[in-house]
Scaffold this active site. Sequence first.
Site, PDB file in Angstrom:
ATOM      1  N   TRP A 102       0.810  -1.190  -0.011  1.00  0.00           N
ATOM      2  CA  TRP A 102      -0.076  -0.057   0.069  1.00  0.00           C
ATOM      3  C   TRP A 102       0.984   1.198   0.093  1.00  0.00           C
ATOM      4  CZ3 TRP A 102      -4.495   0.065  -1.901  1.00  0.00           C
ATOM      5  CH2 TRP A 102      -5.206  -1.158  -1.918  1.00  0.00           C
ATOM      6  N   ASP A 173      -1.152   6.378   6.543  1.00  0.00           N
ATOM      7  CA  ASP A 173      -2.393   5.919   5.879  1.00  0.00           C
ATOM      8  C   ASP A 173      -2.713   4.671   7.173  1.00  0.00           C
ATOM      9  OD1 ASP A 173      -4.098   3.969   4.875  1.00  0.00           O
ATOM     10  OD2 ASP A 173      -2.847   3.438   3.150  1.00  0.00           O
ATOM     11  N   LYS A 197     -12.028  -1.854   6.921  1.00  0.00           N
ATOM     12  CA  LYS A 197     -11.338  -2.384   7.654  1.00  0.00           C
ATOM     13  C   LYS A 197     -11.700  -2.431   9.071  1.00  0.00           C
ATOM     14  CE  LYS A 197      -8.538  -2.848   3.807  1.00  0.00           C
ATOM     15  NZ  LYS A 197      -8.083  -1.873   2.991  1.00  0.00           N
TER      16      LYS A 197
HETATM   17  C1  LIG Z   1      -7.775  -1.099   1.637  1.00  0.00           C
HETATM   18  C2  LIG Z   1      -6.448  -0.161   2.063  1.00  0.00           C
HETATM   19  C3  LIG Z   1      -6.368   1.009   1.166  1.00  0.00           C
HETATM   20  C4  LIG Z   1      -7.175   1.108  -0.151  1.00  0.00           C
HETATM   21  O1  LIG Z   1      -8.478   1.260   0.096  1.00  0.00           O
HETATM   22  P1  LIG Z   1      -9.783   1.900  -1.043  1.00  0.00           P
HETATM   23  O2  LIG Z   1     -10.876   2.051   0.006  1.00  0.00           O
HETATM   24  O3  LIG Z   1      -9.936   0.474  -1.539  1.00  0.00           O
HETATM   25  O4  LIG Z   1      -9.363   2.599  -1.918  1.00  0.00           O
HETATM   26  C5  LIG Z   1      -5.312   1.961   1.172  1.00  0.00           C
HETATM   27  N1  LIG Z   1      -4.344   1.552   2.012  1.00  0.00           N
HETATM   28  C6  LIG Z   1      -4.470   0.559   3.104  1.00  0.00           C
HETATM   29  C7  LIG Z   1      -3.639   0.267   4.299  1.00  0.00           C
HETATM   30  C8  LIG Z   1      -5.545  -0.319   2.918  1.00  0.00           C
HETATM   31  O5  LIG Z   1      -5.586  -1.562   3.826  1.00  0.00           O
END
Ligand SMILES: *Cc1c(COP(=O)(O)O)cnc(C)c1O
Length: 361
Positions: A102, A173, A197
Amino acid sequence: MQTIYNFSAGPATLPRSVLERAQAEMLDWNGQGTSVMEVSHRGKPFMAIAEKAEQDLRTLMNIPENYKVLFLQGGGRGQFFSVPMNLAQRGDLSQHLVSGQWSQIAVSEAEKYMQAEVVAKTQTRDDQLWVPDQSNWEINDKAAYFHYCSNETVDGIEINWVPKSKKVPIVVDMSSNILSKEIDVSDFGIIYAGAQKNIGPSGLAVVIVREDLVGLARADTPSVFDYQQQVNNDSMYNTPPTFSWYLAGLVFEWLLAQGGVKAIEQINTQKAALLYECIDSSDFYRNNISAENRSKMNVTFQLADNSLDAAFLEEAEKLGLVALKGHRFVGGMRASIYNAMPLEGVKALVSFMQTFERTKT
Ligand SMILES: *Cc1c(COP(=O)(O)O)cnc(C)c1O
């Protein structure tokens, strides 16, 4: 009906009591005679739950007053371009720690807008994956911001320290470990997370941004992604994802009822320990992440004999243990054990793993 434990990485399992409440309120929410999806976001009833969701999140994360909380669309990836557009002018410098899939994708997206520089990447040390800590690299004072990902959902790598910086804002993030453990919000310039999540349904992004970082956007930033526009309009410049916001609010209430982040952190630690113990205590399973970087949210593991992968997944599914297949980039297995995964789910998985090992050796 058989109990299903859903180990999906995202969209992921939600607390059962939250889903039951949403179901009970589906046709007649708040005495309105309609569902929450069918009322104006500017009406008093919806505004009230939107505000409560923000307040509850502020309580859960102990968010200081000089931080704004935004509920936006575009998920986690939406912030991969929103951050560069909101914090810098075209061609400015951003710096990045790349710890897995990511944070790497975040660099590729930032490169469209910035001179995105990678200061360090996950390395192999003693045959294990390890994220180099800050004694191995430096943040350039000239950078507009420094970006990293605190939990790599695909790889199963978590970072338990926060980069230190005097001037450069730290942007994180936190999509897959937000609300899973206590943190100090004031360590960060921006915290963002896609919701699917640990918060609620997909599509929603929660952005926690320090006030002085609002209002710096490039002139060509689309208004719906401009933090200032959204701050001015309480995240309602465009119609917000109302159902997702409502459901996130129910999850926050649920988390408060569990005793908050501190209480859930203890359970998360217990769940992860059970699984890693099971993996480490046999040669049948293995995990190659250094102890300090093992994720408590996404436990990745391989079967020593990967010709048994299909049988493992099939037999697990028969017992109601679903979505254990690892990401296609990594292979093997991945058990995502976010806040909403009960301890019983992890115990059931461990018990299955031990039985499976016994019958195959
Ligand atoms: C799932 C995830 C994303 C992407 O999220 P989307 O909603 O699909 O754009 C970005 N960063 C991390 C760490 C993730 O787990």
